[in-house]
Design a protein around this motif. Structure first.
Motif, PDB file in Angstrom:
ATOM      1  N   PRO A 260     -12.342  11.140 -40.234  1.00  0.00           N
ATOM      2  CA  PRO A 260     -13.308  12.048 -40.506  1.00  0.00           C
ATOM      3  C   PRO A 260     -15.126  11.330 -39.218  1.00  0.00           C
ATOM      4  CG  PRO A 260     -13.201  13.089 -41.465  1.00  0.00           C
ATOM      5  CD  PRO A 260     -12.946  11.413 -40.848  1.00  0.00           C
TER       6      PRO A 260
ATOM      7  N   ARG B 263     -17.962  12.576 -39.205  1.00  0.00           N
ATOM      8  CA  ARG B 263     -19.511  12.980 -40.340  1.00  0.00           C
ATOM      9  C   ARG B 263     -19.560  11.553 -41.036  1.00  0.00           C
ATOM     10  NH1 ARG B 263     -15.152  15.946 -42.609  1.00  0.00           N
ATOM     11  NH2 ARG B 263     -15.017  15.046 -45.006  1.00  0.00           N
TER      12      ARG B 263
ATOM     13  N   THR C 194     -20.148  12.418 -32.483  1.00  0.00           N
ATOM     14  CA  THR C 194     -20.915  13.340 -33.141  1.00  0.00           C
ATOM     15  C   THR C 194     -22.562  12.470 -33.385  1.00  0.00           C
ATOM     16  OG1 THR C 194     -20.193  12.919 -35.594  1.00  0.00           O
ATOM     17  CG2 THR C 194     -19.339  15.151 -34.678  1.00  0.00           C
TER      18      THR C 194
ATOM     19  N   GLY D 249     -11.674   9.941 -31.363  1.00  0.00           N
ATOM     20  CA  GLY D 249     -11.693  11.501 -30.901  1.00  0.00           C
ATOM     21  C   GLY D 249     -12.914  12.613 -30.948  1.00  0.00           C
ATOM     22  N   GLN D 250     -13.064  13.199 -32.168  1.00  0.00           N
ATOM     23  CA  GLN D 250     -14.540  13.523 -31.937  1.00  0.00           C
ATOM     24  C   GLN D 250     -15.694  12.380 -31.963  1.00  0.00           C
ATOM     25  OE1 GLN D 250     -15.519  16.077 -35.919  1.00  0.00           O
ATOM     26  NE2 GLN D 250     -16.589  17.000 -34.044  1.00  0.00           N
TER      27      GLN D 250
ATOM     28  N   ARG E  20     -16.368   6.089 -27.052  1.00  0.00           N
ATOM     29  CA  ARG E  20     -14.929   5.692 -27.274  1.00  0.00           C
ATOM     30  C   ARG E  20     -14.546   4.721 -27.054  1.00  0.00           C
ATOM     31  NH1 ARG E  20     -16.189  11.015 -23.971  1.00  0.00           N
ATOM     32  NH2 ARG E  20     -16.176  12.491 -25.302  1.00  0.00           N
TER      33      ARG E  20
ATOM     34  N   SER F  57     -26.651  17.551 -38.206  1.00  0.00           N
ATOM     35  CA  SER F  57     -26.319  17.806 -37.069  1.00  0.00           C
ATOM     36  C   SER F  57     -27.306  17.705 -35.843  1.00  0.00           C
ATOM     37  CB  SER F  57     -24.653  18.519 -37.000  1.00  0.00           C
ATOM     38  OG  SER F  57     -24.592  18.287 -35.342  1.00  0.00           O
TER      39      SER F  57
ATOM     40  N   SER G 227     -14.444   9.130 -33.915  1.00  0.00           N
ATOM     41  CA  SER G 227     -13.257   9.158 -35.009  1.00  0.00           C
ATOM     42  C   SER G 227     -12.544   8.472 -34.245  1.00  0.00           C
ATOM     43  CB  SER G 227     -13.118  10.291 -35.504  1.00  0.00           C
ATOM     44  OG  SER G 227     -11.900  10.483 -35.797  1.00  0.00           O
TER      45      SER G 227
END
Lengths: 146, 104
Positions: free
Chosen positions: A88, A90, A120, A117-118, A12, A133, A110
């Motif tokens: 995003p 993804r 993944t 943020g998110q 992050r 995923s 993201s």
């Protein structure tokens, strides 16, 4: 993938520092029957000459150097991370088209206006047709040794 | 027919491809050139072929081969000859980017 809070924090943080450009780096650890264990991250330069806000590239030379360093520590490169500034977390069509060997973990964070943020994780389907995923399991104890 | 001058050139296998080499991280191959070494590798482990080579039989674009610390692209590509004590490494390059749709 299994990893520690500090690892996700480092991903992050790099995404935030690199904003508005894409950050990228290596995931070091071990491929196990329980999935990829990530023990450390190694940030690397986004080598794209232009459009670094929307694209990233890791040179083979940087991979080779990181791989040699990882091996000396008893780890393997088990995946990669990169950020999606203001997009995003993804995989994109570009991520799929440019993907390398199935088996690696691909982490995406993201970053919205410099704020991470998110986050993944994804694995490439064996026939390279799509990303699946991958759950992120946070573990507190290190139970995999180099 | 060209005969292999050197044997036992080690090739370092990246972690995700070890599921096709019985878990081995280093495979010793025969061959006097990079091409011969790679041919011997996929002869020993045929399942590796689809991951290293495209349908035309050339190395996939993201697959790079290092001879010691040098990318063979800057040597004589797969015709690069091997010498005693050489090591080969399979090195992927990685790229990607954002989706077309942003948060708006």
């Amino acid at each position: 993938m299994r990893t520690h809070d500090e690892i996700l924090d480092a991903i992050r943080s790099h995404g935030s520092k690199a904003y508005p450009e894409e950050s990228c780096g290596f995931l070091l650890g071990r491929m196990t029957e329980a999935g990829n264990y990530v023990a450390a991250v190694v940030p690397v330069k986004n080598s794209r000459k232009s459009n670094r806000e929307r694209r990233f590239r890791i040179e083979a030379e940087d991979f080779h150097r990181a791989d040699q360093a990882a091996r000396k520590q008893g780890w393997d490169i088990v995946g990669f991370y990169h950020s999606h500034p203001d997009h995003p977390a993804r995989p994109s069509a570009t991520d799929l088209a440019e993907a390398t060997f199935p088996g690696y973990t691909y982490v995406i964070v993201s970053v919205l206006k410099r704020r991470p943020g998110q986050i993944t994780a994804w694995s490439l389907w064996p026939d390279r047709s799509r990303f699946e995923s991958e759950p992120i399991e946070i573990i507190s104890e290190i139970n995999v040794t180099p | 027919m060209k005969t292999s001058q050197y044997t036992n050139t080690p090739i370092h296998i990246p972690a995700p491809l070890r599921s096709y080499t019985g878990g081995q991280s280093i495979i010793n191959v025969n061959g006097g050139s990079v091409e011969e070494a790679l041919n011997d590798l996929v002869h020993q482990f045929p399942a590796l072929k689809q991951h290293l080579f495209n349908e035309e039989g050339t190395l996939r674009t993201f697959v790079n081969i290092y001879l010691n610390d040098d990318d063979i692209r800057y040597l004589r590509q797969t015709s690069t000859e091997l010498s005693e004590d050489d090591e080969l490494t399979i090195v992927p390059s990685i790229a990607g980017g954002c989706p077309a749709v942003s948060f708006g």
